[in-house]
Design an enzyme around this catalytic site. Structure first.
Site, PDB file in Angstrom:
ATOM      1  N   LYS A 281      -7.861 -16.484  14.650  1.00 48.45           N
ATOM      2  CA  LYS A 281      -6.620 -16.057  15.091  1.00 48.45           C
ATOM      3  C   LYS A 281      -6.172 -14.669  14.199  1.00 48.45           C
ATOM      4  O   LYS A 281      -5.352 -14.001  14.780  1.00 48.45           O
ATOM      5  CB  LYS A 281      -5.671 -16.978  14.939  1.00 48.45           C
ATOM      6  N   ASP A 317       1.618 -19.459  20.980  1.00 50.04           N
ATOM      7  CA  ASP A 317       1.686 -20.659  20.025  1.00 50.04           C
ATOM      8  C   ASP A 317       3.108 -20.961  19.646  1.00 50.04           C
ATOM      9  O   ASP A 317       3.404 -22.306  19.492  1.00 50.04           O
ATOM     10  CB  ASP A 317       1.056 -20.681  18.942  1.00 50.04           C
TER      11      ASP A 317
END
Length: 490
Positions: A281, A317
């Protein structure tokens, strides 16, 4: 080029059982009969009464099979299969059964070569030599150690697709694209089966989840990049949503060795977008051409899409994390302890801080915890979090994730707050959540966040919001399958 056929491989201990399994195949176009698996090889018995075309294979141990007899015995079986009219007979290139290939004038012959170590450096010349035998089908299978290993196979398939009669397979988890996207790699057919060690995918998964028969060279490709990704439910969720929306798209698991490996593969295959999970990420945030504001604040991305040759990065997220909390607890001034200091923790802390929570980061690496805390002016706490120091505990680490289901990031005696939220979804009920519920904490599992953030990803890629329940039902079904598989292993 016509659409590739689906070949289902069957093996058994006896010829009678092999014939039963052959007849039980319901959806494949062709059946591969592995005579090397049976203890009483009977060619006539294996062929009798067949209702669909077959490939007869008798693989020797030196080529990854189990046949224990002599080469003369094996050649006799293959010759008999040809004489009795088997639609195809698989002959290993290294076996040098030249007289059998010549007798057939190449027709109905699958000339195969397997490399269980690597992509051979002489791949092109090997293909040329195998083609020169006149074999109707040339099959090349080789071990993939990275996604990038698929690139020369893609280029080779594109160059030779017009010639036809080619099957290219990347073995191992990194080669799944060669199996699902068989038409992209110029393959005349693809094998399905139950040998996950070499990367085989079941016929049911190829047909039902990946919609193998509807894929073309123009199908848009998406995927999940991370390591590991084998037990992710994201492919099941996104492919279900693509099917429901009737979009010509497919979503693959992409187990990259590193960020560069993924980027090289993505450019080669023409990837349209990807979900990003541990541990990439942050690495991919640093490699995309542009990131949206939320992703820049978090310093990590969980989604990318390709637009006009540029990679755009986003982060769903944060929104996905907050969705399950909104109806359960007020976050303003709530004491929250976050476990972990990776990309997921970055998104969670930004989401919490923006909602007014008092956030403390806990990680074994205190320096990394400080970096995450700095982005929101939060606190760094001890490892593990102390009893009585939090109202909401959020696990952003991988502790307790399959297959390490017996582990927990926080001992049960320290679970003294109001609510525990574990971002892990496999297993759905982690040890942390079980022990938290046992002492009276409210609990939230990671599946709720996973589905919420996946909805946002899908909409960003396609402009379509998937109907409520489509992704969740697909995820639950896949999780149940994982649990069934584990029970079979035990």
């Amino acid at each position: 080029m016509s659409k590739p056929l689906l070949v289902e491989t069957v093996s058994a201990a006896t010829t009678a059982e092999l014939r039963q399994r052959r007849d039980a195949v319901a959806s494949a176009d062709v059946v591969e009969l592995r005579l090397d698996s049976v203890g009483d090889p009977d060619v006539a018995g294996a062929l009798a009464g067949r209702r669909r075309p077959v490939i007869v294979t008798c693989r020797p141990a030196w080529e990854g099979g189990t046949f224990a007899g002599s080469e003369e015995e094996r050649k006799k079986l293959l010759t008999e299969a040809f004489v009795l009219g088997a639609e195809y007979v698989d002959v290993e290139w290294r076996a040098h059964f030249d007289d059998l290939v010549a007798r057939a004038a190449g027709r109905r012959i699958v000339l195969s070569a397997h490399d269980f170590d690597m992509v051979p450096i002489d791949l092109v010349s090997r293909l040329h030599a195998m083609r020169s035998t006149g074999a109707e089908i040339v099959k090349l299978a080789m071990k993939m150690h990275s996604l990038t290993d698929c690139v020369p196979l893609l280029e080779l398939g594109a160059e030779r697709a017009r010639e036809g009669g080619l099957v290219i397979i990347g073995m191992g988890e990194h080669g799944i694209a060669t199996r699902v996207l068989a038409s992209r790699f110029g393959s005349a057919w693809m094998y399905a089966g139950s040998e996950p060690g070499i990367g085989q995918v079941s016929a049911a998964t190829l047909l039902d989840e990946y919609r193998f028969r509807s894929l073309t060279e123009s199908t848009d490709v998406y995927g999940l990049v991370g390591r590991p990704v084998a037990h992710s439910v994201s492919p099941a969720m996104h492919n279900a949503a693509f099917r429901h929306a009737r979009l010509d798209c497919v979503y693959l698991p992409l187990p990259a060795t590193d960020a560069d490996d993924f980027m090289a593969f993505a450019h080669a295959i023409g990837l349209k977008g990807a979900s990003i999970t541990t541990p990439y990420k942050v690495d991919l945030f640093e490699r995309v051409d542009e990131s949206y504001a939320v992703a820049r604040r978090i310093g990590a991305i969980n989604t990318i899409r390709a637009v006009d040759g540029r990679w755009l990065g986003g982060n769903t997220d944060a929104g996905g994390f907050l969705e399950p909390l909104r109806q359960r607890i007020a976050l303003d001034k709530l004491r929250v302890s976050v476990i972990g200091a990776g990309g997921a923790a970055r998104a969670v802390t930004v989401a919490l801080a923006s909602s007014g929570a008092d956030v403390t980061i806990h990680a074994r690496d205190r320096e990394r915890a400080a970096q995450v805390a700095m982005q929101i002016a939060g606190h760094v706490g001890p490892w593990p979090p102390e009893a009585g120091s939090w109202d909401l505990l959020v696990n952003c680490s991988s502790v307790g994730m399959h297959p390490h289901v017996g582990e927990t990031p926080v001992p049960a005696n320290l679970l003294t707050g109001r609510m525990v939220y574990d971002l892990i979804y496999n297993p759905p009920m982690t040890r942390l959540l079980r022990e938290a519920a046992a002492v009276g904490c409210q609990t939230i599992g990671g599946l709720e966040m996973l589905v919420a953030q996946a909805h946002e990803q899908f909409q960003w890629w396609t402009g379509i919001r998937p109907p409520a329940g489509v992704m969740r039902e697909a995820a639950l079904k896949r999780l149940a399958e994982f649990m069934t598989d584990e029970n079979h292993v035990v």
